[in-house]
Motif scaffolding. Sequence first.
Motif, short mmCIF file in Angstrom:
data_model
loop_
_atom_site.label_atom_id
_atom_site.label_comp_id
_atom_site.label_asym_id
_atom_site.label_seq_id
_atom_site.Cartn_x
_atom_site.Cartn_y
_atom_site.Cartn_z
N ALA A 101 6.50 2.94 7.09
CA ALA A 101 7.02 3.78 8.17
C ALA A 101 5.99 3.78 9.29
N GLY A 102 6.17 2.90 10.30
CA GLY A 102 5.18 2.75 11.35
C GLY A 102 3.88 2.24 10.77
N ARG A 103 2.78 2.93 11.02
CA ARG A 103 1.49 2.50 10.45
C ARG A 103 1.16 3.22 9.14
N TYR A 104 2.16 3.94 8.61
CA TYR A 104 2.01 4.58 7.31
C TYR A 104 2.61 3.68 6.22
N LEU A 105 1.91 3.57 5.13
CA LEU A 105 2.39 2.77 4.00
C LEU A 105 2.44 3.66 2.76
N PHE A 106 3.62 3.78 2.18
CA PHE A 106 3.82 4.53 0.94
C PHE A 106 3.94 3.54 -0.20
N ILE A 107 3.20 3.79 -1.28
CA ILE A 107 3.17 2.87 -2.42
C ILE A 107 3.56 3.65 -3.67
#
Length: 709
Positions: free
Chosen positions: A473-479
């Motif tokens: 999500a944009g420059r956010y990365l959810f793992i």
Amino acid sequence: MLGSKYVLGVTGIFMIFSSFLFITVVLNFLQIDFSELQDAIFFFLLLIDLSKAARLANFALNSCNEIEIKNNIAKGLSVLGPTITLDTAVETLVIGIGTLSGVPRLEILCYFACLSVIVNYIVFMTFYPSSLFLLLELSKGTSLKHQNISAIPFLESNEKTNPIVERVKIIMTICLLLIHLIIRQSFQRNVDFHMTIDKTLISSYIVITTYLSYLFNFCIDNVIVLILLLALVIKCLYFETIDNKLDVRRKLSSTNEVGVQVNCLDLTKITTNITKCIKTVDECVSISTKELDVDCLTDYEIIQLVLNKHIPVYQLESVVRDSKRAVMIRRQVFGKEERYKNIFRSLPVDNFDYDKVFGACCENVIGYIPIPLGIAGPIKINNHLYNIPMATTEGCLVASITRGCKALALNGVESKVVHDGMTRGPVVRFPSASRASVAMNWLQNRNNFNLLKQKFDSTSRYAQLIKLKPCIAGRYLFIRFVATTGDAMGMNMLSKGTEKSLKYLQERFLDMELLSLSGNFCTDKKPAYINWIEGRGKSVISEAIIQSTAVTSVLKTTVSAIVDVNISKNLIGSSMAGTIGGNNAHAANVVTAIFLATGQDPAQNVVSSNCITLVEPWGPKGEDLYISCTMPSLEVGTVGGGTILSAQGACLDMLGIKGGHTGQPGENSNQLARIICSTVLAGELSLLAALSAGHVVESHLKLNRSAMK
């Protein structure tokens, strides 16, 4: 409330009565004639050490509550026990010399005295502490701290032997040795105490006059007995009293109690005015900060440290190193507030293992909440019968589940775990979306996944990483990390393994910023489509076929009516409401009740109650009923968390799945998931039938409402 003098009096009477009773029993067992021992009754009275009994009673009276009474009695026995044991052994040996004197009457008296010493010791170490505790319990909190009665403990952990008592014992030993060595030879042939007393002399007057006439008969053994009697009387009535007074004065000399005038010459006033601790707050602070033995601090002293902000209330368990005592002190601290005084009386505190709670289940503990535990079933799951423990306060629930189990009795339930994987979803941030996409592509490479898996798996014997699901999500990365965790529910394992994997990932991407170990992409304890679609914990399916005869006879309805209600309620109605995973009648009821009974995390019923119930006619003519429940996110475990508590462990043991599976890790938790899903199916079946037949209001009025009294 009983005062201390009455407690001491009653316990003293009990000591004498029980000792006499047990000696009588022993004499009857040994077939000894009482007429030969009636002139030795004074031995029985003198050899009862009431001073030790009084010391133990005073120690117990220096208590504020039931648990403190127990602890003080135990401490008193631990201090007095060795001394009394030694005294008993010495007295038995010393008096035992008299049995070798050769003087028949003196030998009989010494036999009786030895027996009295041993019986008194047994009574003091066993029955007396129990009666003391029972008396204080019946007196509803007899406490010197609360009643302005003497609260001075007469015991010290370093109590030394009284030298005067030792000298008396030495004198007794020498006297009896002289009897054995000299009098035996000189008087053995001349002394004859074959005194015959008619057994019909029951009258107390005759017994007393006979005893006095014999006592003043001038014989050498009478003289020795009188000397021994006087020595014991002086010992018990004079030296012990002086020793106690000196001990009281020594204690009072170190007392700095505000508002108490210390006058060592007036012990009566002093012992009735000392009501609080004998240490100042500064002394208590010194003891607690230097990590000395806090057992020497009373509950009152520790409460003062808490109230003066020297000890945080949440650290009481660590300070006192006694979980139950910490709970009782915490209740007294909060109980000083007027609004809590009556409330705590209704809040249970006893009969609970707080040691298991500390550091594992709860903090700032002040008691526990009892929840009714019902048992539903039996239900046949994969050809095995189970009775289901359910903790609930909702009437009609257990009865409804039991009715569903009865309808399923013929064919039972088939249940399968189709997926197993607990999740943790951290969120990281990069300087730009392009850098975040690079990291996302790196994670999707199989070789890179294996590198992270090695790091993850090294943190636990049971945690095994099986999948990564990155989402940008944009420059956010959810793992989203997905892993099996054996028989544990596994959140702590996931957190530990995820943290180590992220550290390795940060070494590859130096510009990566870890924002939160949990970024709500897990998703834990919140409704989420990702759990409904991807699953979390155990994904389970249970199904069953109910014959038409069971539908009509047990459920009191028809197949078509149940199918109609399920479609209109669970499918259309839930869709109209826009629920997430709510296509069921009341799955959360069953999930929560079993969770509470088996030590699961109750908050995880939010995710675990995701369920879709499907019902359709079955068979060539559609006379039978097919029902299935699919639960994609049951978060359960049979080790860790609340499963370590005794009651919850017993419920797991009832199901045969307590602890970890020895041969196949994870099988016990999988079985718990199958049991829960199958029980949900029974509950869905029963409620749908009740709704279709219009029985819901009737049953709840009957079982879910208390009669007004």
